[in-house]
Design a protein around this motif. Structure first.
Motif, PDB file in Angstrom:
ATOM      1  N   MET A 118       0.841  -1.189   0.000  1.00  0.00           N
ATOM      2  CA  MET A 118       0.000   0.000   0.000  1.00  0.00           C
ATOM      3  C   MET A 118       0.883   1.248   0.000  1.00  0.00           C
ATOM      4  SD  MET A 118      -2.990   0.832   2.678  1.00  0.00           S
ATOM      5  CE  MET A 118      -3.585   2.465   2.860  1.00  0.00           C
ATOM      6  N   ILE A 119       0.603   2.170  -0.882  1.00  0.00           N
ATOM      7  CA  ILE A 119       1.375   3.409  -0.986  1.00  0.00           C
ATOM      8  C   ILE A 119       0.866   4.393   0.053  1.00  0.00           C
ATOM      9  CG2 ILE A 119       1.931   5.376  -2.458  1.00  0.00           C
ATOM     10  CD1 ILE A 119       1.684   3.490  -4.845  1.00  0.00           C
ATOM     11  N   GLU A 120       1.818   4.968   0.814  1.00  0.00           N
ATOM     12  CA  GLU A 120       1.441   5.962   1.820  1.00  0.00           C
ATOM     13  C   GLU A 120       1.040   7.262   1.122  1.00  0.00           C
ATOM     14  OE1 GLU A 120       3.829   8.509   5.071  1.00  0.00           O
ATOM     15  OE2 GLU A 120       4.017   6.340   5.252  1.00  0.00           O
ATOM     16  N   GLU A 121      -0.076   7.807   1.539  1.00  0.00           N
ATOM     17  CA  GLU A 121      -0.567   9.048   0.961  1.00  0.00           C
ATOM     18  C   GLU A 121       0.327  10.215   1.397  1.00  0.00           C
ATOM     19  OE1 GLU A 121      -4.908  11.077   0.389  1.00  0.00           O
ATOM     20  OE2 GLU A 121      -4.660   9.319   1.645  1.00  0.00           O
ATOM     21  N   ASP A 122       0.597  11.116   0.486  1.00  0.00           N
ATOM     22  CA  ASP A 122       1.473  12.246   0.760  1.00  0.00           C
ATOM     23  C   ASP A 122       0.649  13.435   1.248  1.00  0.00           C
ATOM     24  OD1 ASP A 122       3.429  14.163   0.844  1.00  0.00           O
ATOM     25  OD2 ASP A 122       4.054  13.912  -1.226  1.00  0.00           O
ATOM     26  N   HIS A 123       0.953  13.904   2.440  1.00  0.00           N
ATOM     27  CA  HIS A 123       0.208  15.004   3.043  1.00  0.00           C
ATOM     28  C   HIS A 123       1.027  16.294   3.107  1.00  0.00           C
ATOM     29  CE1 HIS A 123      -3.003  12.278   4.081  1.00  0.00           C
ATOM     30  NE2 HIS A 123      -2.101  11.452   4.583  1.00  0.00           N
ATOM     31  N   VAL A 124       2.000  16.439   2.215  1.00  0.00           N
ATOM     32  CA  VAL A 124       2.808  17.648   2.194  1.00  0.00           C
ATOM     33  C   VAL A 124       1.939  18.828   1.784  1.00  0.00           C
ATOM     34  CG1 VAL A 124       4.785  18.803   1.146  1.00  0.00           C
ATOM     35  CG2 VAL A 124       4.903  16.375   1.682  1.00  0.00           C
ATOM     36  N   LEU A 125       1.873  19.808   2.670  1.00  0.00           N
ATOM     37  CA  LEU A 125       1.072  21.017   2.439  1.00  0.00           C
ATOM     38  C   LEU A 125      -0.396  20.688   2.177  1.00  0.00           C
ATOM     39  CD1 LEU A 125       3.586  23.135   0.344  1.00  0.00           C
ATOM     40  CD2 LEU A 125       3.087  23.305   2.779  1.00  0.00           C
ATOM     41  N   ARG A 126      -0.876  19.639   2.824  1.00  0.00           N
ATOM     42  CA  ARG A 126      -2.283  19.269   2.757  1.00  0.00           C
ATOM     43  C   ARG A 126      -2.768  19.047   4.178  1.00  0.00           C
ATOM     44  NH1 ARG A 126      -1.232  15.591  -2.363  1.00  0.00           N
ATOM     45  NH2 ARG A 126      -1.855  17.079  -3.925  1.00  0.00           N
ATOM     46  N   PRO A 127      -3.746  19.762   4.641  1.00  0.00           N
ATOM     47  CA  PRO A 127      -4.466  20.804   3.922  1.00  0.00           C
ATOM     48  C   PRO A 127      -3.550  21.991   3.649  1.00  0.00           C
ATOM     49  CG  PRO A 127      -5.115  20.819   6.213  1.00  0.00           C
ATOM     50  CD  PRO A 127      -4.204  19.640   6.020  1.00  0.00           C
TER      51      PRO A 127
ATOM     52  N   GLU B 216      12.121  11.613  12.055  1.00  0.00           N
ATOM     53  CA  GLU B 216      10.874  11.155  12.676  1.00  0.00           C
ATOM     54  C   GLU B 216       9.788  12.220  12.546  1.00  0.00           C
ATOM     55  OE1 GLU B 216       8.014   8.825  14.595  1.00  0.00           O
ATOM     56  OE2 GLU B 216       9.816   8.353  13.470  1.00  0.00           O
ATOM     57  N   ALA B 217      10.120  13.479  12.818  1.00  0.00           N
ATOM     58  CA  ALA B 217       9.138  14.557  12.674  1.00  0.00           C
ATOM     59  C   ALA B 217       8.687  14.668  11.222  1.00  0.00           C
ATOM     60  CB  ALA B 217       9.710  15.881  13.160  1.00  0.00           C
ATOM     61  N   LEU B 218       9.619  14.556  10.290  1.00  0.00           N
ATOM     62  CA  LEU B 218       9.274  14.647   8.871  1.00  0.00           C
ATOM     63  C   LEU B 218       8.387  13.475   8.454  1.00  0.00           C
ATOM     64  CD1 LEU B 218       9.712  16.525   6.486  1.00  0.00           C
ATOM     65  CD2 LEU B 218      11.777  15.235   5.931  1.00  0.00           C
ATOM     66  N   ARG B 219       8.661  12.285   8.972  1.00  0.00           N
ATOM     67  CA  ARG B 219       7.823  11.123   8.679  1.00  0.00           C
ATOM     68  C   ARG B 219       6.406  11.352   9.199  1.00  0.00           C
ATOM     69  NH1 ARG B 219       5.439   7.156  10.870  1.00  0.00           N
ATOM     70  NH2 ARG B 219       6.204   7.553  12.964  1.00  0.00           N
ATOM     71  N   LEU B 220       6.286  11.879  10.412  1.00  0.00           N
ATOM     72  CA  LEU B 220       4.965  12.167  10.979  1.00  0.00           C
ATOM     73  C   LEU B 220       4.234  13.218  10.154  1.00  0.00           C
ATOM     74  CD1 LEU B 220       5.949  12.199  14.752  1.00  0.00           C
ATOM     75  CD2 LEU B 220       4.517  10.491  13.609  1.00  0.00           C
ATOM     76  N   TYR B 221       4.951  14.271   9.761  1.00  0.00           N
ATOM     77  CA  TYR B 221       4.379  15.336   8.932  1.00  0.00           C
ATOM     78  C   TYR B 221       3.858  14.754   7.611  1.00  0.00           C
ATOM     79  CZ  TYR B 221       4.233  19.439   5.891  1.00  0.00           C
ATOM     80  OH  TYR B 221       3.836  20.397   4.997  1.00  0.00           O
TER      81      TYR B 221
ATOM     82  N   ARG C 260       6.081  25.666  -3.716  1.00  0.00           N
ATOM     83  CA  ARG C 260       5.924  26.255  -2.390  1.00  0.00           C
ATOM     84  C   ARG C 260       6.540  25.269  -1.411  1.00  0.00           C
ATOM     85  NH1 ARG C 260       5.226  31.453  -2.379  1.00  0.00           N
ATOM     86  NH2 ARG C 260       4.475  31.250  -0.262  1.00  0.00           N
ATOM     87  N   VAL C 261       7.295  25.783  -0.470  1.00  0.00           N
ATOM     88  CA  VAL C 261       8.018  24.962   0.488  1.00  0.00           C
ATOM     89  C   VAL C 261       7.370  25.117   1.854  1.00  0.00           C
ATOM     90  CG1 VAL C 261      10.271  24.549   1.555  1.00  0.00           C
ATOM     91  CG2 VAL C 261      10.140  25.301  -0.840  1.00  0.00           C
ATOM     92  N   SER C 262       7.183  24.005   2.537  1.00  0.00           N
ATOM     93  CA  SER C 262       6.689  24.053   3.910  1.00  0.00           C
ATOM     94  C   SER C 262       7.845  24.479   4.806  1.00  0.00           C
ATOM     95  CB  SER C 262       6.185  22.671   4.349  1.00  0.00           C
ATOM     96  OG  SER C 262       6.027  22.640   5.753  1.00  0.00           O
ATOM     97  N   ARG C 263       7.681  25.618   5.449  1.00  0.00           N
ATOM     98  CA  ARG C 263       8.754  26.092   6.326  1.00  0.00           C
ATOM     99  C   ARG C 263       9.009  25.111   7.474  1.00  0.00           C
ATOM    100  NH1 ARG C 263      10.298  32.087   7.323  1.00  0.00           N
ATOM    101  NH2 ARG C 263      12.154  31.734   8.547  1.00  0.00           N
ATOM    102  N   PRO C 264       7.955  24.570   8.121  1.00  0.00           N
ATOM    103  CA  PRO C 264       8.223  23.574   9.163  1.00  0.00           C
ATOM    104  C   PRO C 264       8.945  22.329   8.622  1.00  0.00           C
ATOM    105  CG  PRO C 264       6.002  24.436   9.408  1.00  0.00           C
ATOM    106  CD  PRO C 264       6.531  24.942   8.090  1.00  0.00           C
ATOM    107  N   ALA C 265       8.532  21.833   7.450  1.00  0.00           N
ATOM    108  CA  ALA C 265       9.173  20.643   6.889  1.00  0.00           C
ATOM    109  C   ALA C 265      10.625  20.924   6.515  1.00  0.00           C
ATOM    110  CB  ALA C 265       8.395  20.138   5.679  1.00  0.00           C
TER     111      ALA C 265
END
Length: 106
Positions: free
Chosen positions: A1-10, A67-72, A52-57
């Protein structure tokens, strides 16, 4: 199963910075940031526009906090490990949506 990408979502514009600013923060060339957006998933193109770049990421990557990036990437926006990066970026801390389809609002 492919993990869904939640970068800048919402999507929340207050979380994002342009590639040029991300490059200045990281001390690298803009092309490197674009590469990192693809490889490390720290940003994305919004509606086929500019990156567009996520400043937190970005900060997670620079801190080597995998680990934080994986959770994000998994959509976590409420754990303390992730929330601390939103606070450091002086960005409002979003809530993880209850409805997974809400994660795709652009």
């Amino acid at each position: 199963m492919i993990e869904e990408d939640h970068v800048l979502r919402p999507f929340d514009a207050s979380e994002t910075i342009p590639v040029s600013i991300a490059a200045t923060i990281a001390g690298v060339k803009p092309r490197t940031i674009q590469h990192w957006c693809v490889v490390y998933r720290i940003g994305r193109r919004i509606a086929n526009g500019p990156w567009r770049v996520s400043r937190p990421a970005l900060q997670m990557l620079l801190d080597d906090d995998g680990e934080a990036l994986r959770l994000y990437h998994a959509g976590d926006r409420t754990s303390e490990r992730v929330r601390q990066y939103f606070r450091r970026a002086q960005t409002k801390t979003p809530q993880s949506p209850q409805n997974p389809q809400a994660l795709h609002g652009d």
